[in-house]
Design a protein around this motif. Structure first.
Motif, PDB file in Angstrom:
ATOM      1  N   ASN A  55     -61.314  11.549  13.209  1.00 22.44           N
ATOM      2  CA  ASN A  55     -60.740  12.989  14.615  1.00 22.44           C
ATOM      3  C   ASN A  55     -60.594  13.932  13.900  1.00 22.44           C
ATOM      4  OD1 ASN A  55     -61.594  11.347  16.979  1.00 22.44           O
ATOM      5  ND2 ASN A  55     -59.888  11.611  17.478  1.00 22.44           N
ATOM      6  N   PHE A  56     -58.945  14.153  12.899  1.00 23.23           N
ATOM      7  CA  PHE A  56     -58.550  15.293  12.732  1.00 23.23           C
ATOM      8  C   PHE A  56     -58.470  15.105  10.842  1.00 23.23           C
ATOM      9  CE2 PHE A  56     -56.667  14.716  16.659  1.00 23.23           C
ATOM     10  CZ  PHE A  56     -57.369  16.149  17.291  1.00 23.23           C
ATOM     11  N   GLY A  57     -58.863  14.119  10.168  1.00 22.99           N
ATOM     12  CA  GLY A  57     -58.672  13.665   8.525  1.00 22.99           C
ATOM     13  C   GLY A  57     -57.456  13.682   8.022  1.00 22.99           C
ATOM     14  N   LEU A  58     -56.093  13.222   9.070  1.00 24.43           N
ATOM     15  CA  LEU A  58     -55.396  13.350   8.748  1.00 24.43           C
ATOM     16  C   LEU A  58     -54.693  12.424   7.620  1.00 24.43           C
ATOM     17  CD1 LEU A  58     -53.013  12.987  12.061  1.00 24.43           C
ATOM     18  CD2 LEU A  58     -53.394  15.224  10.126  1.00 24.43           C
ATOM     19  N   MET A  59     -54.251  12.707   6.711  1.00 23.30           N
ATOM     20  CA  MET A  59     -53.537  11.469   5.193  1.00 23.30           C
ATOM     21  C   MET A  59     -52.618  11.401   5.491  1.00 23.30           C
ATOM     22  SD  MET A  59     -56.932  12.090   2.512  1.00 23.30           S
ATOM     23  CE  MET A  59     -55.616  13.058   1.365  1.00 23.30           C
ATOM     24  N   LYS A  60     -52.002  10.630   5.179  1.00 19.81           N
ATOM     25  CA  LYS A  60     -50.203  10.392   4.842  1.00 19.81           C
ATOM     26  C   LYS A  60     -50.335  10.822   3.668  1.00 19.81           C
ATOM     27  CE  LYS A  60     -46.919   6.405   4.564  1.00 19.81           C
ATOM     28  NZ  LYS A  60     -46.373   6.831   5.294  1.00 19.81           N
ATOM     29  N   ASP A  61     -49.117  11.840   4.085  1.00 21.37           N
ATOM     30  CA  ASP A  61     -48.012  13.250   2.066  1.00 21.37           C
ATOM     31  C   ASP A  61     -48.848  13.614   2.663  1.00 21.37           C
ATOM     32  OD1 ASP A  61     -46.286  11.066   2.153  1.00 21.37           O
ATOM     33  OD2 ASP A  61     -47.542   9.531   1.054  1.00 21.37           O
ATOM     34  N   SER A  62     -49.823  14.190   3.015  1.00 22.75           N
ATOM     35  CA  SER A  62     -50.772  15.173   2.914  1.00 22.75           C
ATOM     36  C   SER A  62     -49.766  16.402   3.241  1.00 22.75           C
ATOM     37  CB  SER A  62     -52.032  15.526   3.264  1.00 22.75           C
ATOM     38  OG  SER A  62     -52.003  15.352   4.937  1.00 22.75           O
ATOM     39  N   LEU A  63     -49.553  17.904   2.806  1.00 25.60           N
ATOM     40  CA  LEU A  63     -48.790  18.968   3.396  1.00 25.60           C
ATOM     41  C   LEU A  63     -50.169  19.693   4.306  1.00 25.60           C
ATOM     42  CD1 LEU A  63     -46.774  21.063   3.030  1.00 25.60           C
ATOM     43  CD2 LEU A  63     -47.879  22.190   1.809  1.00 25.60           C
ATOM     44  N   LEU A  64     -49.457  19.561   5.345  1.00 24.15           N
ATOM     45  CA  LEU A  64     -50.293  20.031   6.640  1.00 24.15           C
ATOM     46  C   LEU A  64     -49.905  21.488   7.237  1.00 24.15           C
ATOM     47  CD1 LEU A  64     -52.403  18.987   8.902  1.00 24.15           C
ATOM     48  CD2 LEU A  64     -50.493  18.852  10.022  1.00 24.15           C
ATOM     49  N   ILE A  65     -48.913  22.092   7.280  1.00 20.81           N
ATOM     50  CA  ILE A  65     -48.281  23.852   7.504  1.00 20.81           C
ATOM     51  C   ILE A  65     -47.396  23.697   6.115  1.00 20.81           C
ATOM     52  CG2 ILE A  65     -47.092  25.034   9.185  1.00 20.81           C
ATOM     53  CD1 ILE A  65     -47.296  22.625  11.723  1.00 20.81           C
ATOM     54  N   TYR A  66     -47.538  25.112   5.875  1.00 21.18           N
ATOM     55  CA  TYR A  66     -46.120  25.551   4.763  1.00 21.18           C
ATOM     56  C   TYR A  66     -46.039  26.840   5.586  1.00 21.18           C
ATOM     57  CZ  TYR A  66     -50.619  27.736   3.302  1.00 21.18           C
ATOM     58  OH  TYR A  66     -51.239  28.162   2.773  1.00 21.18           O
ATOM     59  N   ASN A  67     -44.587  27.072   4.704  1.00 21.47           N
ATOM     60  CA  ASN A  67     -43.913  29.092   5.172  1.00 21.47           C
ATOM     61  C   ASN A  67     -44.414  29.118   6.389  1.00 21.47           C
ATOM     62  OD1 ASN A  67     -44.638  28.635   2.017  1.00 21.47           O
ATOM     63  ND2 ASN A  67     -46.498  30.165   2.215  1.00 21.47           N
ATOM     64  N   LEU A  68     -43.262  28.134   7.352  1.00 22.27           N
ATOM     65  CA  LEU A  68     -42.671  29.064   8.872  1.00 22.27           C
ATOM     66  C   LEU A  68     -41.281  29.374   8.366  1.00 22.27           C
ATOM     67  CD1 LEU A  68     -43.559  25.988  11.186  1.00 22.27           C
ATOM     68  CD2 LEU A  68     -44.256  27.958  10.806  1.00 22.27           C
ATOM     69  N   ARG A  69     -41.247  30.798   8.769  1.00 21.39           N
ATOM     70  CA  ARG A  69     -39.852  31.279   8.825  1.00 21.39           C
ATOM     71  C   ARG A  69     -39.787  31.098  10.621  1.00 21.39           C
ATOM     72  NH1 ARG A  69     -42.341  34.358   4.475  1.00 21.39           N
ATOM     73  NH2 ARG A  69     -41.512  34.440   2.916  1.00 21.39           N
ATOM     74  N   TYR A  70     -38.324  31.696  10.257  1.00 18.70           N
ATOM     75  CA  TYR A  70     -37.457  31.387  11.585  1.00 18.70           C
ATOM     76  C   TYR A  70     -36.857  32.672  12.221  1.00 18.70           C
ATOM     77  CZ  TYR A  70     -33.951  29.972  15.494  1.00 18.70           C
ATOM     78  OH  TYR A  70     -33.947  30.045  16.835  1.00 18.70           O
ATOM     79  N   ASP A  71     -37.511  33.408  13.269  1.00 17.02           N
ATOM     80  CA  ASP A  71     -36.960  34.770  13.863  1.00 17.02           C
ATOM     81  C   ASP A  71     -35.947  34.707  14.308  1.00 17.02           C
ATOM     82  OD1 ASP A  71     -38.217  34.724  16.099  1.00 17.02           O
ATOM     83  OD2 ASP A  71     -39.761  35.590  15.798  1.00 17.02           O
ATOM     84  N   GLY A  72     -35.076  33.683  14.810  1.00 18.53           N
ATOM     85  CA  GLY A  72     -34.033  33.670  15.518  1.00 18.53           C
ATOM     86  C   GLY A  72     -35.026  33.113  16.821  1.00 18.53           C
ATOM     87  N   GLU A  73     -36.300  33.443  17.176  1.00 11.98           N
ATOM     88  CA  GLU A  73     -36.218  32.834  18.692  1.00 11.98           C
ATOM     89  C   GLU A  73     -37.584  31.433  18.187  1.00 11.98           C
ATOM     90  OE1 GLU A  73     -37.719  35.220  21.420  1.00 11.98           O
ATOM     91  OE2 GLU A  73     -36.247  36.578  21.192  1.00 11.98           O
ATOM     92  N   VAL A  74     -38.271  32.015  18.167  1.00  9.91           N
ATOM     93  CA  VAL A  74     -39.764  31.602  17.335  1.00  9.91           C
ATOM     94  C   VAL A  74     -39.761  30.790  15.341  1.00  9.91           C
ATOM     95  CG1 VAL A  74     -40.650  31.427  18.510  1.00  9.91           C
ATOM     96  CG2 VAL A  74     -41.171  32.843  16.954  1.00  9.91           C
ATOM     97  N   TRP A  75     -40.655  30.418  15.021  1.00  6.66           N
ATOM     98  CA  TRP A  75     -40.777  29.240  13.500  1.00  6.66           C
ATOM     99  C   TRP A  75     -42.079  30.416  13.483  1.00  6.66           C
ATOM    100  CZ3 TRP A  75     -38.080  26.507  17.308  1.00  6.66           C
ATOM    101  CH2 TRP A  75     -36.658  25.645  16.065  1.00  6.66           C
ATOM    102  N   SER A  76     -42.311  31.526  13.013  1.00  9.36           N
ATOM    103  CA  SER A  76     -43.776  31.599  12.919  1.00  9.36           C
ATOM    104  C   SER A  76     -44.260  32.215  11.097  1.00  9.36           C
ATOM    105  CB  SER A  76     -43.754  32.857  13.438  1.00  9.36           C
ATOM    106  OG  SER A  76     -43.218  33.832  12.898  1.00  9.36           O
TER     107      SER A  76
END
Length: 123
Positions: A55-76
């Motif tokens: 359904n989504f094309g997921l592949m083991k060990d592939s990078l899905l999300i990158y460069n999230l930063r935490y601002d004290g409340e959320v990671w965005s």
């Protein structure tokens, strides 16, 4: 020496680091490992079930999300690469409980988004 060990231990216990760990998608068959590199957070596909692959094309060990930063409340500020289409989307993560995160994915304006809840996988 004791002070150095104390400071290093305190650094690993930052509130932002609560996000680190293995998180399962809502279907519970596929999961990602979220890890930290420098001050940024990344998600790599850890386990993939048949539905996640088809359904989504997921592949083991592939990078899905990158460069999230935490601002004290959320990671965005991060990006999600849709595995099936290759489209880059904005992503934001909020943790309301230690065992669950809400992931919001959107392109362009946040008003048009998809939101899903992931649960922490215990080993």
């Amino acid at each position: 020496m004791f002070l150095l060990c104390f400071l290093l231990g305190a650094k690993a216990d930052q509130p932002a680091d609560r996000l680190i760990g293995r998180w399962q998608f809502p279907s519970k068959g596929s999961s990602v490992d979220i890890y930290k590199k420098g001050s940024l957070y990344f998600a790599r596909v850890a386990e993939v079930d048949q539905a996640g692959e088809q359904n989504f094309g997921l592949m083991k060990d592939s990078l899905l999300i990158y460069n999230l930063r935490y601002d004290g409340e959320v990671w965005s500020g991060g990006r999600l690469i849709h595995p099936k289409t290759g489209i880059s989307l904005s992503v934001e993560v909020q943790m309301y409980r230690p065992q669950a995160i809400d992931v919001t994915v959107y392109k362009g304006i946040k008003l048009l988004h998809r939101k899903f809840t992931m649960t922490r996988q215990e080993f």
